[in-house]
Scaffold this motif. Structure first.
Motif, mmCIF file in Angstrom:
data_model
loop_
_atom_site.group_PDB
_atom_site.id
_atom_site.type_symbol
_atom_site.label_atom_id
_atom_site.label_comp_id
_atom_site.label_asym_id
_atom_site.label_seq_id
_atom_site.Cartn_x
_atom_site.Cartn_y
_atom_site.Cartn_z
ATOM 1 N N GLN A 29 4.106 -8.953 0.036
ATOM 2 C CA GLN A 29 4.046 -8.863 1.496
ATOM 3 C C GLN A 29 4.825 -7.623 1.962
ATOM 4 O O GLN A 29 5.785 -7.201 1.304
ATOM 5 C CB GLN A 29 4.626 -10.124 2.132
ATOM 6 N N PRO A 30 4.411 -7.008 3.078
ATOM 7 C CA PRO A 30 5.012 -5.735 3.524
ATOM 8 C C PRO A 30 6.530 -5.746 3.627
ATOM 9 O O PRO A 30 7.173 -4.721 3.376
ATOM 10 C CB PRO A 30 4.373 -5.515 4.901
ATOM 11 N N PHE A 88 14.423 -8.881 -4.687
ATOM 12 C CA PHE A 88 14.861 -10.284 -4.654
ATOM 13 C C PHE A 88 16.022 -10.487 -3.688
ATOM 14 O O PHE A 88 16.208 -11.587 -3.155
ATOM 15 C CB PHE A 88 15.215 -10.758 -6.064
ATOM 16 N N ARG A 89 16.792 -9.453 -3.449
ATOM 17 C CA ARG A 89 17.842 -9.558 -2.426
ATOM 18 C C ARG A 89 17.203 -9.789 -1.057
ATOM 19 O O ARG A 89 17.659 -10.628 -0.266
ATOM 20 C CB ARG A 89 18.682 -8.283 -2.400
ATOM 21 N N GLN A 113 -1.644 -11.393 -1.168
ATOM 22 C CA GLN A 113 -0.270 -10.895 -1.102
ATOM 23 C C GLN A 113 0.674 -12.008 -1.541
ATOM 24 O O GLN A 113 0.370 -13.191 -1.402
ATOM 25 C CB GLN A 113 0.095 -10.436 0.321
ATOM 26 N N ILE A 114 1.818 -11.604 -2.044
ATOM 27 C CA ILE A 114 2.807 -12.572 -2.525
ATOM 28 C C ILE A 114 4.001 -12.616 -1.572
ATOM 29 O O ILE A 114 4.587 -11.583 -1.232
ATOM 30 C CB ILE A 114 3.311 -12.192 -3.935
ATOM 31 N N ASP A 115 4.325 -13.857 -1.135
ATOM 32 C CA ASP A 115 5.575 -14.085 -0.411
ATOM 33 C C ASP A 115 6.621 -14.442 -1.467
ATOM 34 O O ASP A 115 6.636 -15.553 -1.988
ATOM 35 C CB ASP A 115 5.415 -15.222 0.602
ATOM 36 N N LEU A 116 7.460 -13.481 -1.812
ATOM 37 C CA LEU A 116 8.377 -13.652 -2.933
ATOM 38 C C LEU A 116 9.349 -14.812 -2.720
ATOM 39 O O LEU A 116 9.807 -15.435 -3.689
ATOM 40 C CB LEU A 116 9.152 -12.353 -3.162
ATOM 41 N N SER A 117 9.645 -15.121 -1.474
ATOM 42 C CA SER A 117 10.597 -16.207 -1.207
ATOM 43 C C SER A 117 10.060 -17.558 -1.657
ATOM 44 O O SER A 117 10.835 -18.503 -1.864
ATOM 45 C CB SER A 117 10.936 -16.248 0.287
#
Length: 304
Positions: free
Chosen positions: A266-267, A216-217, A188-192
């Protein structure tokens, strides 16, 4: 010159006049039109009022047409025939029950959804010609309202009251990266954690772009978008070439370049699109659209 017809003279009353002239009897005319004999009598009397002349002679309870009634009946046949042809021609111009159907679609639906629905329409209406128009959600919605297309395969538009939607399936937005990138091994990707990366995206108006901005917000930063495109296939090639990362709907997995992989977010970043057949409420009785709706309902189980 302004043409004026008395408001007492209507198409419906002319239809009643013709039914009476053909049957010669109030009761039989009423039976043919599925109305009461009283309604037939009132309509004929109303025509006399509007014309300001007698159309019938009364002999007991019977009505006998005058020469004036025969003259009006002859004109009425031509008027109703012309109006019927005019309505048919107008509907064809508007795409209603024409010999073609114009379907708008997002680019991302052309690999699976569009072919399946077009084949379904070919089986249901073999003589119907299908035209395909591609564009963004915003572009297709405008074309729908302008009458340039009959239906649109796209995400359900928000806050609109003039569009009817038949949901087909839901799709999640995922992280798209080149194979072998530092993110390839992650489940999973933690976009932050991607704030320092370069990104590519679709242009404004695409539903995936709207999901891109919203995701992204939630991640709490504005991505560094180095390039935008109006074509989702070009977008995937930009990712494949290492120009930048992006977010893509899962439905493109089967047509992605081999060097691109999709990784779930990620969820907390979950962003879901509902893809649907969309059409104007004013067209909901169009036979061609009803056929397309039936095809969509059959295909829904396979597309989901």
């Amino acid at each position: 010159m302004l043409l004026h017809v008395d408001e007492e003279i209507t198409f419906r009353k002319l239809e009643i006049l013709l039914a009476f002239m053909e049957t010669g009897n109030l009761a039989r005319a009423a039976e043919k039109l599925e109305i009461s004999a009283v309604s037939v009598h009132r309509a004929l009397h109303s025509l006399e009022t509007g014309l300001r002349c007698a159309l019938f002679r009364h002999e007991g309870r019977n009505l006998h047409p005058t020469e004036a009634a025969h003259a009006l009946a002859e004109v009425a046949r031509e008027v109703l025939r012309t109006m019927s042809e005019g309505i048919r021609a107008t509907r064809e111009v508007a795409g209603y029950s024409a010999d073609r159907i114009r379907i708008g679609s997002l680019y991302s639906l052309t690999s699976r959804t569009v072919p399946q629905l077009i084949m379904g329409m070919k089986l249901r209406k073999p003589d119907l010609h299908t035209e395909l128009v591609l564009g963004s959600n915003a572009h297709l919605l405008q074309k729908l309202r302008d009458g340039a297309i009959d239906a649109a395969l796209m995400a359900i538009p928000e806050d609109v009251s003039d569009v009817e939607s038949e949901p087909l399936f839901e799709d999640d937005i995922q992280f798209a990266a080149p194979v072998g990138s530092p993110y390839s091994a992650l489940d999973q990707i933690d976009l932050s954690s991607c704030a320092g990366e370069r990104f590519v995206s679709l242009s404004e108006g695409f539903v995936t772009y709207r999901g891109f901005v919203e995701t992204f917000r939630i991640a709490g930063f504005t991505p560094n978008v180095v390039m935008k495109t109006d074509d989702i296939f070009s977008l995937m090639n930009l990712v494949s070439g290492g120009v930048g990362y992006t977010l893509l709907p899962g439905r493109v997995r089967g047509v992605m370049p081999q060097k691109v992989q999709l990784i779930p977010l990620q969820p907390r970043y979950l962003m879901r699109q509902t893809i649907a057949l969309n059409f104007l409420r004013t067209r909901e009785r169009d036979p061609n659209l009803l056929a397309l709706l039936s095809v969509c309902r059959v295909a829904k189980a396979e597309l989901g």
